[in-house]
Design a protein around this motif. Structure first.
Motif, short mmCIF file in Angstrom:
data_model
loop_
_atom_site.label_atom_id
_atom_site.label_comp_id
_atom_site.label_asym_id
_atom_site.label_seq_id
_atom_site.Cartn_x
_atom_site.Cartn_y
_atom_site.Cartn_z
N LEU A 406 -25.47 69.90 95.60
CA LEU A 406 -26.09 69.38 96.81
C LEU A 406 -25.67 67.93 97.06
O LEU A 406 -25.23 67.59 98.17
N VAL A 407 -25.79 67.08 96.05
CA VAL A 407 -25.44 65.67 96.22
C VAL A 407 -23.95 65.53 96.52
O VAL A 407 -23.53 64.71 97.35
N ARG A 408 -23.15 66.37 95.86
CA ARG A 408 -21.71 66.32 96.11
C ARG A 408 -21.39 66.69 97.56
O ARG A 408 -20.57 66.02 98.20
N PHE A 409 -22.00 67.72 98.07
CA PHE A 409 -21.70 68.19 99.43
C PHE A 409 -22.10 67.15 100.48
O PHE A 409 -21.33 66.87 101.40
N VAL A 410 -23.33 66.61 100.38
CA VAL A 410 -23.79 65.69 101.43
C VAL A 410 -23.10 64.33 101.34
O VAL A 410 -23.20 63.52 102.28
N SER A 411 -22.39 64.07 100.24
CA SER A 411 -21.63 62.82 100.11
C SER A 411 -20.20 62.99 100.61
O SER A 411 -19.47 61.99 100.75
N ASP A 412 -19.77 64.22 100.86
CA ASP A 412 -18.38 64.54 101.21
C ASP A 412 -18.18 64.42 102.72
O ASP A 412 -18.73 65.22 103.50
N ARG A 413 -17.37 63.47 103.14
CA ARG A 413 -17.14 63.25 104.58
C ARG A 413 -16.33 64.37 105.21
O ARG A 413 -16.40 64.59 106.42
N ARG A 414 -15.55 65.10 104.42
CA ARG A 414 -14.82 66.23 105.00
C ARG A 414 -15.78 67.33 105.43
O ARG A 414 -15.57 68.01 106.43
N LYS A 415 -16.85 67.50 104.68
CA LYS A 415 -17.83 68.54 104.99
C LYS A 415 -18.88 68.07 106.00
O LYS A 415 -19.33 68.84 106.84
N MET A 416 -19.27 66.81 105.89
CA MET A 416 -20.40 66.31 106.67
C MET A 416 -19.99 65.42 107.83
O MET A 416 -20.81 65.14 108.70
#
Length: 450
Positions: A406-416
């Motif tokens: 979760l923390v990894r995903f919401v920190s990823d600018r490619r995804k978010m």
């Protein structure tokens, strides 16, 4: 392509090119209308609901034993730990809501769209184990409540708990808002029950407030630290992260930057207010235990049945024990609904596999009820208490596998994109994740080998 159907399959967006794009909880996705050009409070009310479904997991029967033990043994000291764990929960749930709103994926779908099939299968197995453990705690809690209120044997109570297999079906068929209203009504029952008990216990306000101030004693006293770790481990529930990232998508906000920004604001407000209610409930359990059991020298009360027997005599209020059991039953029923919904989200998200709701419900309940019946038949009530503790250990084992992605995903600018969390928030989130992982590993080691 319309605003409600963004392109989520592009690898340029940080996802695997072959990732499924099925909507999370497709049968209710985007079904709750948001009033256009309405006053802010009406738009907030349209978003109220998911946070309360999530808050259920923070006050389920698995939390009661740790709160009771902490209050009876150490008075008000561990209120600061409940506050800390609640602040962690508020942060993590806001991140889960952000992930769902921005990506149109729940956490399970995001994992499936990022990791390899082998990794996803292992994550799914770990998550299924956690949901079964959570269901186990709810079966035990419901069975204990039925015994305390109506004298039904634990085995009979566990079997009766299987009848709620159709409760979620009924509620979902009436609409998602009806499900939310049912959950919020039971939460109100729990809150009222404990409010009455707190008034009857009349704890010293100064002592209660002082309990919310962290103390070094928590770290120097190994027994206190153990219970503190248990409180954190029982509070932050992994299935809630999957659940929240999905159910926020039931709102029909505009699937564009403006709509998502507003949805994040209101969804975060909703979950924060709801989790403050969870803070009140957990703190109330500990305060009642401290004001009744600790004050009277009953420092060894850690089981729900013990608390039920002692509450009315010690408080001098005949209805106190009944209110305690009613709150437990409401907690068990509520937790049943949300854990089942989380199970559906996890299975569909990780495996893209869809079972009929009744089949999924009966399967998970069957898996949870069988060990309760076996343990109760062999070891009696003491065995179910140990089984309740074991279920919390299993939940603790799975928590890192939900928090870290979760923390990894919401920190990823490619995804978010522009909705990725700032570096300062990411740093705090990683610290929280690290603390949770370390404390839960310690809880696991101490429980198995201590």
């Amino acid at each position: 392509m319309d605003a409600r159907s963004p392109d989520l399959s592009s690898d340029a967006a940080g996802w695997r090119a072959d990732a499924p794009t099925t909507k999370s909880l497709a049968e209710v996705n985007g079904t709750v209308a948001i009033p256009a050009a309405a006053a802010w409070w009406r738009r907030l009310l349209a978003f109220v609901g998911p946070g309360y479904l999530v808050s259920v997991g923070y006050m389920d029967p698995g939390n009661w034993a740790t709160d009771l033990a902490g209050g009876s043994k150490f008075g008000y000291t561990l209120l600061s730990v409940i506050l800390l764990s609640n602040l962690m929960a508020i942060l993590l749930q806001s991140l889960a809501a952000r992930l769902g709103i921005v990506t149109d994926r729940d956490l399970a779908q995001a994992c499936r769209a990022t990791y390899s099939p082998a990794v996803n299968f292992l994550l799914w197995l770990a998550c299924e184990a956690a949901i079964i453990a959570c269901d186990l705690a709810e079966v035990i809690g419901t069975a204990i409540a039925l015994k305390l209120l109506f004298g039904i044997p634990l085995i009979g109570g566990a079997l009766l708990a299987a009848l709620d297999a159709f409760l979620l079906l009924l509620l979902m068929n009436r609409g998602f808002r009806f499900l939310e209203a049912f959950v919020m009504a039971l939460l109100a029952v729990i809150a009222v029950c404990f409010a009455v008990q707190i008034v009857a216990a009349a704890p010293p306000v100064a002592d209660v407030l002082h309990g919310f101030v962290p103390k070094t004693e928590i770290f120097t006293n190994s027994e206190m630290l153990y219970i503190a770790i248990g409180i954190i481990g029982a509070t932050v529930m992994p299935h809630n992260l999957y659940l929240h990232s999905s159910i926020v998508q039931t709102r029909a906000y505009e699937r564009n930057d403006t709509g998502r920004r507003e949805a994040i604001k209101w969804a975060t407000t909703d979950s924060t207010i709801a989790l403050m209610l969870a803070l009140f409930i957990n703190a109330a359990i500990l305060v009642v235990a401290a004001a009744t059991f600790h004050k009277s020298g009953h420092s060894d009360v850690a089981e729900i049945g013990q608390a039920f027997e002692l509450l009315s005599p010690l408080l001098g209020l005949g209805i106190a024990s009944t209110l305690f059991a009613v709150a437990l039953l409401a907690s068990g029923l509520n937790s049943t609904v949300t854990a089942t919904l989380a199970g559906q989200i996890v299975m569909e998200g990780f495996l893209d596999l869809r079972l009929p709701s009744w089949a999924r419900r009966l399967l998970t309940r069957g898996i949870a009820i069988i060990p309760v019946i076996i343990v109760t038949a062999i070891y009696g009530e003491r065995g179910t208490a140990d089984l309740l503790v074991f279920s919390q250990v299993v939940l603790s084992m799975q928590l890192p596998f939900a928090v870290i992605p979760l923390v990894r995903f919401v920190s990823d600018r490619r995804k978010m994109g522009k909705f990725a969390i700032p570096m300062s928030v990411a740093a705090v989130a990683w610290i929280v994740a690290g603390v949770i992982v370390v404390l839960n590993v310690k809880l696991l080691v101490d429980t198995l080998f201590g």
